[in-house]
Scaffold this active site. Structure first.
Site, PDB file in Angstrom:
ATOM      1  N   GLU A 172       0.836  -1.214   0.000  1.00 29.38           N
ATOM      2  CA  GLU A 172       0.000   0.000   0.000  1.00 29.38           C
ATOM      3  C   GLU A 172       0.864   1.254   0.000  1.00 29.38           C
ATOM      4  O   GLU A 172       0.779   2.103   0.898  1.00 29.38           O
ATOM      5  CB  GLU A 172      -0.957  -0.016   1.195  1.00 29.38           C
ATOM      6  CG  GLU A 172      -1.978  -1.134   1.106  1.00 29.38           C
ATOM      7  CD  GLU A 172      -3.069  -1.084   2.168  1.00 29.38           C
ATOM      8  OE1 GLU A 172      -2.852  -0.453   3.217  1.00 29.38           O
ATOM      9  OE2 GLU A 172      -4.141  -1.683   1.945  1.00 29.38           O
ATOM     10  N   GLU A 361      -5.444  -8.398  -1.231  1.00 29.89           N
ATOM     11  CA  GLU A 361      -6.098  -8.227   0.075  1.00 29.89           C
ATOM     12  C   GLU A 361      -7.559  -7.896  -0.155  1.00 29.89           C
ATOM     13  O   GLU A 361      -7.877  -7.008  -0.945  1.00 29.89           O
ATOM     14  CB  GLU A 361      -5.486  -7.069   0.878  1.00 29.89           C
ATOM     15  CG  GLU A 361      -4.174  -7.360   1.524  1.00 29.89           C
ATOM     16  CD  GLU A 361      -3.710  -6.249   2.457  1.00 29.89           C
ATOM     17  OE1 GLU A 361      -4.571  -5.584   3.075  1.00 29.89           O
ATOM     18  OE2 GLU A 361      -2.493  -6.040   2.540  1.00 29.89           O
TER      19      GLU A 361
HETATM   20  C1  BG6 Z   1      -4.323  -3.064   4.717  1.00 34.91           C
HETATM   21  C2  BG6 Z   1      -2.986  -3.543   5.179  1.00 34.91           C
HETATM   22  O1  BG6 Z   1      -4.357  -1.712   4.911  1.00 34.91           O
HETATM   23  O2  BG6 Z   1      -5.460  -3.412   5.395  1.00 34.91           O
HETATM   24  C3  BG6 Z   1      -3.032  -4.663   6.181  1.00 34.91           C
HETATM   25  O3  BG6 Z   1      -2.138  -3.860   4.118  1.00 34.91           O
HETATM   26  C4  BG6 Z   1      -4.175  -4.449   7.120  1.00 34.91           C
HETATM   27  O4  BG6 Z   1      -1.799  -4.742   6.813  1.00 34.91           O
HETATM   28  C5  BG6 Z   1      -5.483  -4.461   6.335  1.00 34.91           C
HETATM   29  O5  BG6 Z   1      -4.232  -5.351   8.169  1.00 34.91           O
HETATM   30  C6  BG6 Z   1      -6.745  -4.281   7.161  1.00 34.91           C
HETATM   31  O6  BG6 Z   1      -6.637  -3.190   8.003  1.00 34.91           O
HETATM   32  P1  BG6 Z   1      -6.837  -3.366   9.572  1.00 34.91           P
HETATM   33  O7  BG6 Z   1      -6.515  -2.060  10.175  1.00 34.91           O
HETATM   34  O8  BG6 Z   1      -8.243  -3.766   9.745  1.00 34.91           O
HETATM   35  O9  BG6 Z   1      -5.881  -4.415   9.983  1.00 34.91           O
END
Ligand code: BG6
Length: 464
Positions: A172, A361
């Site tokens: 990101e 993701e």
């Molecule tokens: C993304 C990241 O922003 O979102 C992850 O690459 C992160 O590392 C994921 O865990 C979800 O965000 P959060 O804050 O719910 O863990």
């Protein structure tokens, strides 16, 4: 539902600092993640004396990875996205020789994946860097950090050339605009010029390691990683539409440089208008021409943009400062759920770059409560993922080249934003609570069997 292609890569994604724990084992150095026990939006805590951080043990993946990989294999994973903790390889970041214990650990991890026929996808830098580079060098504001990062990348490319054929540079990368310490190692008090200069150095480093990867592992593929922060105009008022274009460009800018090899005109104008002076040398411009092989991105939500300043101030909500969309429901954490947005985003990225895409993701962070039998009936997660995957298939029918899908957090892990485990993403439940209690035992949730079936049927079991 029509099947996905048989070579579509199904799997999951985790990050070292959110799963491994063992923060002081194997010679590991202190990272930016270690000094942020409350997550990427929390304060910095120098780790002197006794300070608690859930991440110190996390889910103990460092020791328990064989059990976890066996569970991923049971679900039918073809690929697992992990990250290498830079501080396991170069504890301080500026050493000349790497730490053998760190290298050996990842050797074993990749071997374990291979044993199960699971490919490894590795992010070189996922929301962490050596803390020493922040305190002694000023993070990515310092050009020397480019050299340190390139050295680290070359070491791991050489070491794992036979074991890892999928690489990502910075997780990101556009997130630095919102979390400069995590993204580019800048401490409080930095201004926008500092942030963009540091980002520039990171973009140069990204291009350099793309080149190094091509030279050292010719049969590997290396991509960038964007937070897919798609926003819509709140109304069809032309100013809202233009403001939205500008807002989307804030994150697409990173993709433009990494995929097209040069700074876009709109960004140079932004710098001029805001008096931002970024030092970009002729050599940098040459290096940036080295573009990525594919684009990877995360996708969780969308939001809206308004040009109405008063309204904007009143209703901007979540971490990305987006205005809520009145047509969408939100998760318990206020992230607005928008499966169709994923189809839109895939199409937009494909139309813009014509490079293969990888969704690395996507998932739902939710509070899971075991029922009387101790089982997690996470129908909400199943429904979220089903609806998103249906839209991925639609995008592929639209002609978009999608290589694969790795769900975020296939096993519960520590969240990045606030370092909580109560926000769970997994198909596998981990018995650990926010106060650090729990046995760390792993249990399959209902979604475990659901995802297993999706993979087994190449998506045919999805409900359109
Ligand atoms: C993304 C990241 O922003 O979102 C992850 O690459 C992160 O590392 C994921 O865990 C979800 O965000 P959060 O804050 O719910 O863990």
């Amino acid at each position: 539902m029509k099947q996905f292609p048989t070579d579509f890569l199904w799997g999951g994604a985790v990050a070292a600092n959110q799963v491994e724990g063992a923060w002081q084992e194997g010679g590991k150095g202190l990272s930016t993640s270690d000094v942020q026990p409350k997550g990427i939006f929390g304060d910095v805590t120098e780790r002197k004396g006794h300070t608690f951080s859930l991440k110190d043990v996390a889910i103990d993946f460092y020791h328990r990875y064989p059990e976890d990989i066996a569970l991923f294999s049971e679900m039918g994973f073809g690929i697992l996205r992990v990250s290498i903790a830079w501080t396991r390889i170069f504890p301080q970041g500026d050493e000349l020789t790497p730490c053998e214990a760190g290298l050996a650990y990842y050797d074993e991890l990749f071997d374990e994946l291979a044993k199960h026929g699971i490919k490894a996808m590795v992010t070189l830098s996922h929301y962490e860097m050596p803390w020493h580079l922040v305190t002694q060098y000023g993070g990515w504001s310092n050009r020397e950090v480019i050299t340190f990062f390139e050295r680290y990348a070359k070491v791991v490319f050489k070491r794992y050339a036979e074991k890892v054929k999928w690489w990502l540079t910075f997780n990101e990368i556009n997130m630095s605009l919102h979390a400069p310490l995590t993204g580019v190692g800048l401490q409080d008090g930095c201004n926008e010029s500092d942030v963009y200069q540091a980002i520039h150095h990171q973009l140069v480093a990204s291009a350099l390691v793309v080149r190094a990867c091509h030279l050292l592992i010719p049969d590997a593929k290396i991509g960038n990683m964007l937070l897919g922060g798609l926003v819509y105009p709140l109304t069809c008022q032309p100013n809202d539409v233009f403001e939205t274009l500008q807002e989307n460009r804030k994150w697409l800018f990173f993709g433009d440089v990494q995929c097209r090899g040069a700074y876009p005109g709109y960004m140079l104008r932004y710098f001029r208008d805001k008096g931002i002076d970024v030092v970009i040398t002729e050599e940098d411009k040459h290096i940036l021409k080295q573009t990525v092989d594919f684009i990877s991105f995360s996708y969780y939500m969308t939001g809206c943009v308004t040009a109405d300043k008063a309204l904007n101030k009143k209703i901007r909500g979540n971490i990305l400062n987006m205005v809520p969309n009145p047509h969408l429901q939100a998760s318990e954490w206020g992230w607005q759920i928008d499966p169709v947005g994923l189809r839109t985003l895939l199409n937009e990225l494909w139309d813009r770059y014509q490079k293969p895409l990888f969704i690395v993701e996507n998932g739902l962070g939710a509070k899971d409560q075991p029922d009387e039998q101790g089982q997690i009936q996470d129908d909400y997660r199943i429904s979220y993922m089903n609806d998103h995957l249906v839209q991925v298939r639609e995008a592929m029918e639209d002609g978009v080249d999608v290589l694969g899908y790795t769900s975020w957090g296939p096993i519960d892990l520590i969240s990045a934003s606030k370092a909580e485990i109560g926000k769970r993403y997994g198909f596998i439940y981990v018995d650990r609570q926010d106060d650090g209690s729990g046995t760390l035992a792993r249990t399959r949730k209902k979604s475990f069997y659901w995802y297993q079936e999706v993979i087994r049927t190449h998506g045919a079991s999805l409900k359109a």
